[in-house]
Design an enzyme around this catalytic site. Structure first.
Site, PDB file in Angstrom:
ATOM      1  N   ASP A  10      -2.032   8.850  -5.611  1.00 26.33           N
ATOM      2  CA  ASP A  10      -0.724   8.191  -5.604  1.00 26.33           C
ATOM      3  C   ASP A  10       0.219   8.804  -6.626  1.00 26.33           C
ATOM      4  OD1 ASP A  10      -2.187   6.642  -3.911  1.00 26.33           O
ATOM      5  OD2 ASP A  10      -2.259   4.887  -5.213  1.00 26.33           O
ATOM      6  N   TYR A  63     -12.107  -2.641  -5.336  1.00 22.90           N
ATOM      7  CA  TYR A  63     -11.847  -1.202  -5.460  1.00 22.90           C
ATOM      8  C   TYR A  63     -12.784  -0.592  -6.509  1.00 22.90           C
ATOM      9  CZ  TYR A  63      -9.224   3.140  -6.091  1.00 22.90           C
ATOM     10  OH  TYR A  63      -8.857   4.456  -6.168  1.00 22.90           O
ATOM     11  N   GLY A 118       0.816  -1.218   0.000  1.00 25.28           N
ATOM     12  CA  GLY A 118       0.000   0.000   0.000  1.00 25.28           C
ATOM     13  C   GLY A 118       0.844   1.261   0.000  1.00 25.28           C
TER      14      GLY A 118
HETATM   15  C1  GLA Z   1      -5.337   3.375  -4.001  1.00 26.92           C
HETATM   16  C2  GLA Z   1      -5.608   4.281  -5.209  1.00 26.92           C
HETATM   17  C3  GLA Z   1      -5.752   5.732  -4.775  1.00 26.92           C
HETATM   18  C4  GLA Z   1      -6.740   5.888  -3.625  1.00 26.92           C
HETATM   19  C5  GLA Z   1      -6.460   4.869  -2.527  1.00 26.92           C
HETATM   20  C6  GLA Z   1      -7.535   4.870  -1.467  1.00 26.92           C
HETATM   21  O1  GLA Z   1      -4.094   3.657  -3.458  1.00 26.92           O
HETATM   22  O2  GLA Z   1      -4.575   4.172  -6.154  1.00 26.92           O
HETATM   23  O3  GLA Z   1      -6.128   6.529  -5.886  1.00 26.92           O
HETATM   24  O4  GLA Z   1      -8.067   5.801  -4.084  1.00 26.92           O
HETATM   25  O5  GLA Z   1      -6.342   3.556  -3.025  1.00 26.92           O
HETATM   26  O6  GLA Z   1      -7.545   6.075  -0.817  1.00 26.92           O
END
Ligand code: GLA
Length: 362
Positions: free
Chosen positions: A152, A202, A104
């Site tokens: 990100d 997701y 993550g």
């Molecule tokens: C992943 C996605 C981001 C965001 C996070 C949750 O990292 O790439 O764009 O949505 O999950 O906050």
């Protein structure tokens, strides 16, 4: 030439970015180094040094590879670049990094950004940083299949040394803020549960948010509040209601957290992290037993003033705000209890807030 692109942490604001909301991430001192040069061959070679894997292809034939893993991030970037630029020369690329995968910490965004940034330089493509961020995001949408938000890629490109970013994901504008951590620091704990299989979960959540936004006749959930949501409560399932409620509340928490940082109120800041985790666990349903256990352990300790799962969910790291002098003892305790409970081990990382993507040498 070679480029460094960092991974990222996120203090607060999870699953708010694709709802046009706010996030509070920071780039870190772990990342990917990518080296690129033009090739005289009639094919391109890409190498993932850490995995000792190689792939060759022609620049004229870019298509996604089924289960292609790291290759699709690079091919996806090429595909997006070719939509607006004429890219006909082949190249050689090698990359390596120290971001644990599936933790993550956005190793994928770091890879995407390093590749687009490098190709932009080598082939003089004339993209600015913001355009490159969107190319990276679209590569992930179209070649990897995760309909991610902008957090990100933006953070890995625009991160600032020793600072966090308060990013408005609609305006795509960030305020950098220096955090006074006082006697505390950040400790990441990796559950070592890989979150790789979570892309459909997701995308499903993103769809729920979009569906409810449409019902509310707004552009994105950022444009609503709890009162408006309660007016359509009987039109949606209770699980969808909880998810949307979470997004609204989390977006408010990010704004509160930014204020708390400005006021140097770390205790309030930490409390908001715990609340965020509660929402991710019970309302948005993206946590898992291992992450919940780690946050519970944190909450039991008087020396951890805030903790929560971080990133998309279903595994990866928790972020903890812990009193520096108590870190060693806490780590020992958690390591033992985690092992006892799950029969596997968790890992700990200390990170520094760092600068976004930059050229190492040309
Ligand atoms: C992943 C996605 C981001 C965001 C996070 C949750 O990292 O790439 O764009 O949505 O999950 O906050």
């Amino acid at each position: 030439i070679s480029i460094f692109s960092p991974g990222r942490i996120n203090f607060i604001g999870e699953h708010t970015d694709y709802n046009d909301g706010y996030v509070l991430p920071a780039a870190i001192n772990k990342g990917i180094i990518c080296a690129i040069q033009k090739s005289k061959n009639n094919f391109s070679t890409i190498i993932a040094l850490d995995d000792n894997k190689k792939h060759t292809f022609s620049i004229d034939e870019i298509k996604p590879i089924y289960n292609g893993g790291w290759k699709n991030y690079i091919l996806g970037i090429l595909f997006e670049i070719k939509k607006t630029r004429n890219l006909s020369s082949n190249f050689d690329l090698v990359f390596a990094g120290d971001i644990p995968s599936g933790a993550g910490l956005s190793s994928s965004a770091a890879l995407e950004n390093s590749v687009v940034y490098g190709l932009n330089k080598v082939f003089n493509l004339g993209f600015n940083k913001e355009e490159m961020v969107f190319i990276s995001q679209r590569a992930e949408h179209n070649f990897v299949g995760v309909k991610c938000g902008i957090m990100d890629q933006y953070t890995s490109m625009f991160g600032k040394k020793n600072k966090a970013l308060f990013l408005d994901c609609r305006a795509i504008q960030a305020k950098a803020i220096k955090i006074n951590f006082k006697e505390y620091h950040i400790l990441l704990i990796n559950s070592n549960v890989k979150h790789n299989l979570s892309s459909s979960a997701y995308n499903d959540r993103r769809l729920v948010c979009e569906k409810v936004a449409e019902l509310l006749q707004i552009k994105a959930l950022r444009d609503t509040n709890e009162d408006n949501l309660s007016q359509i409560r009987d039109k949606i399932s209770s699980t969808d209601y909880q998810k949307v409620l979470y997004v609204i509340q989390e977006n408010n928490r990010v704004k509160q957290a930014f204020k708390a940082l400005k006021n140097e109120d770390l205790h309030l800041f930490g409390k908001l992290l715990y609340e965020s985790h509660y929402g991710l666990k019970h309302q948005y349903n993206v946590s898992c037993d291992e992450l919940d256990f780690l946050v519970d352990e944190a909450q039991k300790s008087e020396f951890v003033i805030g903790a929560r799962m971080m990133g998309g969910g279903f595994g990866g790291c928790t972020i903890n705000l812990i009193q520096k002098s108590k870190t060693a003892a806490f780590k020992n305790k958690v390591l033992q209890s985690y092992q006892k409970k799950f029969g596997t081990t968790c890992s700990f990382y200390k990170v520094k807030l760092s600068q976004g993507t930059y050229l190492l040498n040309s």
